[in-house]
Scaffold this active site. Structure first.
Site, short mmCIF file in Angstrom:
data_model
loop_
_atom_site.label_atom_id
_atom_site.label_comp_id
_atom_site.label_asym_id
_atom_site.label_seq_id
_atom_site.Cartn_x
_atom_site.Cartn_y
_atom_site.Cartn_z
N GLY A 1 48.49 16.58 2.01
CA GLY A 1 48.64 18.02 2.25
C GLY A 1 49.97 18.52 1.71
N HIS A 2 51.04 17.83 2.10
CA HIS A 2 52.37 18.19 1.60
C HIS A 2 52.42 18.04 0.08
CE1 HIS A 2 53.40 16.44 5.70
NE2 HIS A 2 53.86 17.67 5.80
N ASP B 1 48.41 25.45 8.83
CA ASP B 1 49.21 26.14 9.84
C ASP B 1 49.06 27.64 9.59
OD1 ASP B 1 50.86 23.84 11.22
OD2 ASP B 1 50.76 23.40 9.09
N GLN C 1 51.41 30.24 11.17
CA GLN C 1 52.74 30.05 10.60
C GLN C 1 52.85 30.75 9.24
OE1 GLN C 1 55.02 26.23 10.59
NE2 GLN C 1 54.27 26.08 8.50
N ARG D 1 50.92 14.07 12.54
CA ARG D 1 50.66 13.61 13.91
C ARG D 1 49.40 12.73 14.00
NH1 ARG D 1 52.81 18.77 14.81
NH2 ARG D 1 54.65 18.77 16.14
P1 AMP Z 1 55.05 20.12 8.25
O1 AMP Z 1 55.76 18.98 7.62
O2 AMP Z 1 54.01 19.72 9.23
O3 AMP Z 1 55.99 21.19 8.76
O4 AMP Z 1 54.24 20.82 7.07
C1 AMP Z 1 54.87 21.26 5.91
C2 AMP Z 1 53.92 22.11 5.13
O5 AMP Z 1 52.77 21.35 4.78
C3 AMP Z 1 53.42 23.33 5.91
O6 AMP Z 1 53.37 24.45 5.06
C4 AMP Z 1 52.06 22.90 6.34
O7 AMP Z 1 51.17 23.99 6.54
C5 AMP Z 1 51.62 22.07 5.15
N1 AMP Z 1 50.53 21.16 5.54
C6 AMP Z 1 50.50 20.34 6.59
N2 AMP Z 1 49.31 19.72 6.66
C7 AMP Z 1 48.58 20.18 5.61
C8 AMP Z 1 47.26 19.91 5.14
N3 AMP Z 1 46.44 19.06 5.75
N4 AMP Z 1 46.84 20.58 4.04
C9 AMP Z 1 47.65 21.46 3.41
N5 AMP Z 1 48.90 21.74 3.81
C10 AMP Z 1 49.36 21.11 4.89
#
Ligand code: AMP
Length: 281
Positions: free
Chosen positions: A36-37, A150, A153, A187
């Protein structure tokens, strides 16, 4: 690839890049990187001359101390993955550098953040809005990349950028999922085997609602209750909320029109997961 931890140094590099006419793209993350990231980093790479990824587990957005303490961290792995995905620079400030003694300034997006995640996680969006404002200030991006995963967010950040005239584009990219539909999340690694088996119920419930809408269902409460009932079939799931609401305001809907989104949050044991889908009529 460069790794920068000092906020003043980051700002200096960003200003240099801007002076040279380079477009800067920013991907804020808390690390424990997954596809995702990396999808965000790859897109950032293609659209900007300087692709910056931030690696910062932001203490002020955690409403639970235990959640912060056990948040997965692996900076060496993250650095290698970010580099492979095309990041030019990792900005990884220390918490003490972001919030030194005497720190007193916070950013609040009103209204949009009152419900759903905001209601169940007090202070969460204030922490997110504050850290994003600080990251935008230090990295001076033209574009910043967020995941639809998110949803609330991303909406709040769009609002923040518009309201404060920050002059950058917010790009929101689709949720990346496991083969069984579970939205990738840092998570997920904390789920027990049984919880991991049951967690895809979230996306199954959301996809079922999506197809119900395609088949003509327009009653929001019927859809909402259907999603909740499906999630409750998983014995380890405890529902925090299920919402069928307007895509822009996040106000609950009575009837599904053009701009609906379904949001869910549920706990599997001690792990809280969220997911969402757009409901297209
Ligand atoms: P985080 O590290 O959880 O704060 O996420 C960082 C970024 O990655 C945020 O913009 C999240 O929305 C995005 N993100 C997290 N999980 C996914 C996913 N499964 N698909 C796409 N983007 C994601």
């Amino acid at each position: 690839m460069r790794i920068v931890s000092d906020p003043a140094r980051m700002l200096q590099l960003a200003e240099e890049a801007r002076r040279e006419g380079k477009s800067i793209g920013l991907v804020p993350t808390m690390g424990a990187l997954h596809e995702g990231h990396l999808s965000l980093v790859r897109r950032c790479r293609t659209e900007n001359e300087l692709a910056v990824m931030t690696l910062f587990v932001n203490p002020i957005q955690f409403d639970r101390r235990d959640d912060l303490a056990r948040y997965p961290r692996d900076p060496d792995r993250d650095t290698a993955l970010a580099q492979t995905a095309g990041a030019d620079l990792i900005y990884a400030p220390a918490a003490e550098a972001m919030y030194p003694p005497g720190y007193a300034t916070y950013v609040t997006v009103e209204g949009l953040t009152d419900r759903w995640e905001g209601a169940t996680r007090p202070g969460h969006f204030r922490g997110v809005a504050t850290v994003c404002t600080k990251l935008f200030a230090a990295c001076r991006p033209y574009r910043a990349y967020f995941g639809q995963k998110d949803y609330q967010q991303a909406l709040a950040i769009r609002r923040l950028v518009a309201d404060l005239n920050l002059g950058l584009e917010i790009v929101v990219l689709p949720t990346v999922r496991e083969a069984d539909g579970l939205a990738l999340s840092s998570r997920n690694a904390l789920l027990t085997r049984q919880e991991r088996r049951q967690a895809p119920v979230l996306s199954q419930a959301l996809f079922a609602a999506q197809s119900a809408v395609r088949s003509g269902e327009r009653d929001a409460e019927t859809l909402r209750a259907g999603i909740e009932a499906t999630i409750r079939t998983a014995e380890s799931a405890v529902v925090d909320y299920v919402a069928v609401c307007d895509r822009d305001t996040l106000e609950p809907l009575v009837r599904i029109g053009r701009r609906a989104v379904a949001l869910v949050a549920a706990r599997f044991g001690s792990v809280r997961l969220i997911d969402n889908v757009l409901l297209d009529v």
